[in-house]
Scaffold this motif. Sequence first.
Motif, PDB file in Angstrom:
ATOM      1  N   GLY A  17     -56.743 -19.320  11.082  1.00 55.04           N
ATOM      2  CA  GLY A  17     -55.572 -19.154  11.926  1.00 55.04           C
ATOM      3  C   GLY A  17     -55.459 -20.154  13.050  1.00 55.04           C
ATOM      4  N   LYS A  18     -56.454 -21.048  13.200  1.00 52.23           N
ATOM      5  CA  LYS A  18     -56.439 -22.037  14.286  1.00 52.23           C
ATOM      6  C   LYS A  18     -56.512 -23.455  13.718  1.00 52.23           C
ATOM      7  CE  LYS A  18     -58.757 -18.854  17.486  1.00 52.23           C
ATOM      8  NZ  LYS A  18     -57.711 -18.742  18.491  1.00 52.23           N
ATOM      9  N   GLU A  19     -56.004 -23.629  12.480  1.00 51.52           N
ATOM     10  CA  GLU A  19     -56.192 -24.897  11.789  1.00 51.52           C
ATOM     11  C   GLU A  19     -55.566 -26.073  12.545  1.00 51.52           C
ATOM     12  OE1 GLU A  19     -56.576 -21.592   8.877  1.00 51.52           O
ATOM     13  OE2 GLU A  19     -54.989 -22.172  10.316  1.00 51.52           O
ATOM     14  N   ALA A  20     -54.272 -25.952  12.914  1.00 51.77           N
ATOM     15  CA  ALA A  20     -53.599 -27.088  13.551  1.00 51.77           C
ATOM     16  C   ALA A  20     -54.183 -27.374  14.928  1.00 51.77           C
ATOM     17  CB  ALA A  20     -52.101 -26.828  13.647  1.00 51.77           C
ATOM     18  N   GLU A  21     -54.527 -26.316  15.676  1.00 53.74           N
ATOM     19  CA  GLU A  21     -55.112 -26.528  17.002  1.00 53.74           C
ATOM     20  C   GLU A  21     -56.442 -27.274  16.899  1.00 53.74           C
ATOM     21  OE1 GLU A  21     -55.372 -23.022  19.434  1.00 53.74           O
ATOM     22  OE2 GLU A  21     -53.755 -22.094  18.301  1.00 53.74           O
ATOM     23  N   TYR A  22     -57.305 -26.805  16.004  1.00 50.36           N
ATOM     24  CA  TYR A  22     -58.613 -27.439  15.886  1.00 50.36           C
ATOM     25  C   TYR A  22     -58.502 -28.838  15.275  1.00 50.36           C
ATOM     26  CZ  TYR A  22     -61.663 -23.676  17.452  1.00 50.36           C
ATOM     27  OH  TYR A  22     -62.332 -22.766  18.227  1.00 50.36           O
ATOM     28  N   PHE A  23     -57.545 -29.004  14.345  1.00 53.22           N
ATOM     29  CA  PHE A  23     -57.386 -30.336  13.789  1.00 53.22           C
ATOM     30  C   PHE A  23     -56.740 -31.294  14.781  1.00 53.22           C
ATOM     31  CE2 PHE A  23     -58.460 -28.996   9.436  1.00 53.22           C
ATOM     32  CZ  PHE A  23     -59.203 -30.109   9.059  1.00 53.22           C
ATOM     33  N   SER A  24     -56.067 -30.777  15.812  1.00 55.98           N
ATOM     34  CA  SER A  24     -55.610 -31.681  16.871  1.00 55.98           C
ATOM     35  C   SER A  24     -56.808 -32.241  17.615  1.00 55.98           C
ATOM     36  CB  SER A  24     -54.659 -30.959  17.830  1.00 55.98           C
ATOM     37  OG  SER A  24     -55.336 -30.018  18.637  1.00 55.98           O
ATOM     38  N   ALA A  25     -57.829 -31.397  17.843  1.00 54.76           N
ATOM     39  CA  ALA A  25     -59.058 -31.891  18.454  1.00 54.76           C
ATOM     40  C   ALA A  25     -59.763 -32.870  17.525  1.00 54.76           C
ATOM     41  CB  ALA A  25     -59.980 -30.719  18.791  1.00 54.76           C
ATOM     42  N   TYR A  26     -59.754 -32.563  16.223  1.00 53.85           N
ATOM     43  CA  TYR A  26     -60.357 -33.466  15.244  1.00 53.85           C
ATOM     44  C   TYR A  26     -59.639 -34.810  15.233  1.00 53.85           C
ATOM     45  CZ  TYR A  26     -61.685 -35.273  10.629  1.00 53.85           C
ATOM     46  OH  TYR A  26     -62.132 -36.064   9.601  1.00 53.85           O
ATOM     47  N   GLU A  27     -58.306 -34.754  15.266  1.00 54.03           N
ATOM     48  CA  GLU A  27     -57.540 -35.986  15.234  1.00 54.03           C
ATOM     49  C   GLU A  27     -57.732 -36.790  16.510  1.00 54.03           C
ATOM     50  OE1 GLU A  27     -55.324 -38.660  13.088  1.00 54.03           O
ATOM     51  OE2 GLU A  27     -56.184 -36.746  12.479  1.00 54.03           O
ATOM     52  N   MET A  28     -57.971 -36.089  17.632  1.00 52.24           N
ATOM     53  CA  MET A  28     -58.305 -36.809  18.859  1.00 52.24           C
ATOM     54  C   MET A  28     -59.609 -37.563  18.679  1.00 52.24           C
ATOM     55  SD  MET A  28     -57.184 -33.931  21.669  1.00 52.24           S
ATOM     56  CE  MET A  28     -57.862 -34.794  23.083  1.00 52.24           C
ATOM     57  N   SER A  29     -60.522 -37.008  17.875  1.00 50.67           N
ATOM     58  CA  SER A  29     -61.742 -37.729  17.559  1.00 50.67           C
ATOM     59  C   SER A  29     -61.464 -38.824  16.536  1.00 50.67           C
ATOM     60  CB  SER A  29     -62.800 -36.765  17.009  1.00 50.67           C
ATOM     61  OG  SER A  29     -63.135 -35.789  17.963  1.00 50.67           O
ATOM     62  N   ASP A  30     -60.592 -38.517  15.547  1.00 45.66           N
ATOM     63  CA  ASP A  30     -60.319 -39.474  14.486  1.00 45.66           C
ATOM     64  C   ASP A  30     -59.559 -40.689  15.003  1.00 45.66           C
ATOM     65  OD1 ASP A  30     -59.870 -40.735  12.115  1.00 45.66           O
ATOM     66  OD2 ASP A  30     -58.661 -39.158  11.226  1.00 45.66           O
ATOM     67  N   ARG A  31     -58.475 -40.434  15.751  1.00 48.31           N
ATOM     68  CA  ARG A  31     -57.671 -41.534  16.276  1.00 48.31           C
ATOM     69  C   ARG A  31     -57.489 -41.431  17.776  1.00 48.31           C
ATOM     70  NH1 ARG A  31     -55.189 -43.423  11.414  1.00 48.31           N
ATOM     71  NH2 ARG A  31     -55.275 -41.780   9.838  1.00 48.31           N
ATOM     72  N   GLY A  32     -57.313 -40.203  18.249  1.00 47.43           N
ATOM     73  CA  GLY A  32     -56.920 -39.995  19.630  1.00 47.43           C
ATOM     74  C   GLY A  32     -57.925 -40.435  20.664  1.00 47.43           C
ATOM     75  N   LEU A  33     -59.233 -40.266  20.384  1.00 48.52           N
ATOM     76  CA  LEU A  33     -60.224 -40.724  21.348  1.00 48.52           C
ATOM     77  C   LEU A  33     -60.926 -41.982  20.866  1.00 48.52           C
ATOM     78  CD1 LEU A  33     -61.787 -37.428  22.730  1.00 48.52           C
ATOM     79  CD2 LEU A  33     -59.984 -38.854  23.677  1.00 48.52           C
ATOM     80  N   SER A  34     -60.357 -42.632  19.844  1.00 47.96           N
ATOM     81  CA  SER A  34     -60.945 -43.870  19.345  1.00 47.96           C
ATOM     82  C   SER A  34     -60.422 -45.078  20.134  1.00 47.96           C
ATOM     83  CB  SER A  34     -60.638 -44.031  17.851  1.00 47.96           C
ATOM     84  OG  SER A  34     -61.303 -43.056  17.105  1.00 47.96           O
ATOM     85  N   TRP A  35     -60.212 -44.878  21.420  1.00 40.32           N
ATOM     86  CA  TRP A  35     -59.801 -45.982  22.276  1.00 40.32           C
ATOM     87  C   TRP A  35     -60.996 -46.756  22.803  1.00 40.32           C
ATOM     88  CZ3 TRP A  35     -61.990 -45.526  27.042  1.00 40.32           C
ATOM     89  CH2 TRP A  35     -62.396 -44.253  27.435  1.00 40.32           C
ATOM     90  N   LEU A  36     -62.168 -46.125  22.808  1.00 38.07           N
ATOM     91  CA  LEU A  36     -63.315 -46.763  23.434  1.00 38.07           C
ATOM     92  C   LEU A  36     -63.773 -47.976  22.640  1.00 38.07           C
ATOM     93  CD1 LEU A  36     -65.369 -46.733  25.692  1.00 38.07           C
ATOM     94  CD2 LEU A  36     -66.778 -45.151  24.340  1.00 38.07           C
ATOM     95  N   GLY A  37     -63.804 -47.855  21.294  1.00 34.77           N
ATOM     96  CA  GLY A  37     -64.238 -48.981  20.476  1.00 34.77           C
ATOM     97  C   GLY A  37     -63.355 -50.207  20.650  1.00 34.77           C
ATOM     98  N   PRO A  38     -61.998 -50.071  20.473  1.00 34.56           N
ATOM     99  CA  PRO A  38     -61.142 -51.236  20.708  1.00 34.56           C
ATOM    100  C   PRO A  38     -61.230 -51.767  22.135  1.00 34.56           C
ATOM    101  CG  PRO A  38     -59.959 -49.563  19.470  1.00 34.56           C
ATOM    102  CD  PRO A  38     -61.258 -48.942  19.903  1.00 34.56           C
ATOM    103  N   LEU A  39     -61.408 -50.851  23.104  1.00 30.62           N
ATOM    104  CA  LEU A  39     -61.515 -51.303  24.486  1.00 30.62           C
ATOM    105  C   LEU A  39     -62.790 -52.118  24.684  1.00 30.62           C
ATOM    106  CD1 LEU A  39     -60.427 -51.284  27.371  1.00 30.62           C
ATOM    107  CD2 LEU A  39     -61.679 -49.141  27.752  1.00 30.62           C
ATOM    108  N   VAL A  40     -63.914 -51.622  24.153  1.00 31.74           N
ATOM    109  CA  VAL A  40     -65.181 -52.362  24.248  1.00 31.74           C
ATOM    110  C   VAL A  40     -65.055 -53.703  23.532  1.00 31.74           C
ATOM    111  CG1 VAL A  40     -67.594 -52.375  23.487  1.00 31.74           C
ATOM    112  CG2 VAL A  40     -66.637 -50.332  24.558  1.00 31.74           C
ATOM    113  N   PHE A  41     -64.434 -53.672  22.349  1.00 29.74           N
ATOM    114  CA  PHE A  41     -64.235 -54.904  21.589  1.00 29.74           C
ATOM    115  C   PHE A  41     -63.403 -55.910  22.391  1.00 29.74           C
ATOM    116  CE2 PHE A  41     -62.389 -57.658  18.399  1.00 29.74           C
ATOM    117  CZ  PHE A  41     -63.373 -57.788  17.435  1.00 29.74           C
TER     118      PHE A  41
END
Length: 448
Positions: free
Chosen positions: A376-400
């Motif tokens: 019952g919490k699929e979209a909410e938890y996958f929003s957190a997952y997507e933040m890990s997948d794309r949403g919080l993947s700013w650090l690598g490009p920033l470091v690069f």
Amino acid sequence: MTAGTVDRADEATDRRREQRGWYFYDFACSVYSTSVLTVFLGPYLTSVAKAAADAEGFVHPLGIPVRAGSVFAYAVSVSVVVAVLVMPLAGAAADRTGRKKPLLAAAAYLGAAATTAMFFLDGDRYLLGALLLIVANASLSVSMVLYNAYLPQIAGPEERDAVSSRGWAFGYTSGAFVLVLNLVLYTGHESFGVSESTAVRICLASAGVWWGAFTLVPLRRLRDRKVPRNGEGAVGTGWRQLMNTLRDMRRHPLTLSFLLAYLVYNDGVQTVISQASIYGSEELDLDQTTLITAVLLVQILAVAGALGMGRMARSYGAKRTILGSLAVWTLILAAGYFLPSGEPGAFFALAAAIGLVLGGSQALSRSLFSHLVPSGKEAEYFSAYEMSDRGLSWLGPLVFGLAYQVTGSYRDAIISLVVFFALGFGLLARVPIRQAIAAAGNPVPERI
């Protein structure tokens, strides 16, 4: 045949139909990831930024001096920050209303429109290119929250690895097919009567058209599950639901532990994907045809890699298979640092290795996380997952980007990414997956 047997047969048929429709969103949007983000936009936007640069090689957006070669990496980072702000709201609204499909359509078509508008990126319009990249990338991230949230609803625990892997395989198949067409246009642009720049802009825009056209398939086949409605407006409730989701996730610390591991190693994966073409063109002095061919090789082998690693997961478990892929990623980056300039053969060998682990590591991570989500919490938890997948993947490009900004060397930038895979390996190895699945209230598969 009893009525119950007929009902179960009908349910199985409907589920397979939804699964086939679900695969097609990967088929639709992966062309953006391949042709735009991985192949054409990085080098092209960099050339546009260089055309606008001063004598020292800097552009000045908002009066801030930025090396032209870092514009693309910084734009990717900004797009991810925008996605972070929107994704949790979309996930919470989808779970609250049960209407994932209209939200998926809105995100998909906004991203497709921004990508199609890249046809107008020419001259020194680097700010236009950066803006369209930010909109398209953020829209893709939001749409993937909603798309991934369907997985627990359309596939049972024992079949999720296979279903997730098939979705990635569909995506890499479309990416390879369109990239062949791009290669024909780009290499033969004179015979088609267009300039090299125009050919690139057509390739960029066509990805947006493809994305929009094939999104119609999942929109026709996926169905929304109704949930009881309560609360106030979607935005206000969305922010409160986000806070509730974060508090709820504290009750599932093992799920959070997996997300942390995934955040770290996937940051490395996403950065390699988005910056590979710039590394090849700027540091290794490879021409665009070589880069397109290398990415095409990645796409073809990624289909086999995703399906093959899906089968490996049935024998060794998803966690062990992912850990093996992370070890290979680490070796790939170490080898990439020492690649000789101007030698396509070595670059092709590295591309082949990336293809074999790319699709499988992403597909199995998605299916593994689906076991850790409370019902019952699929979209909410996958929003957190997507933040890990794309949403919080700013650090690598920033470091690069910062590494290149400081050193002027893309080799120094690429080797810095090794830490993401090594640390991610260590964090994932410490997560007791069976215990995490049970703690989320889900059945534990025989092999995980």
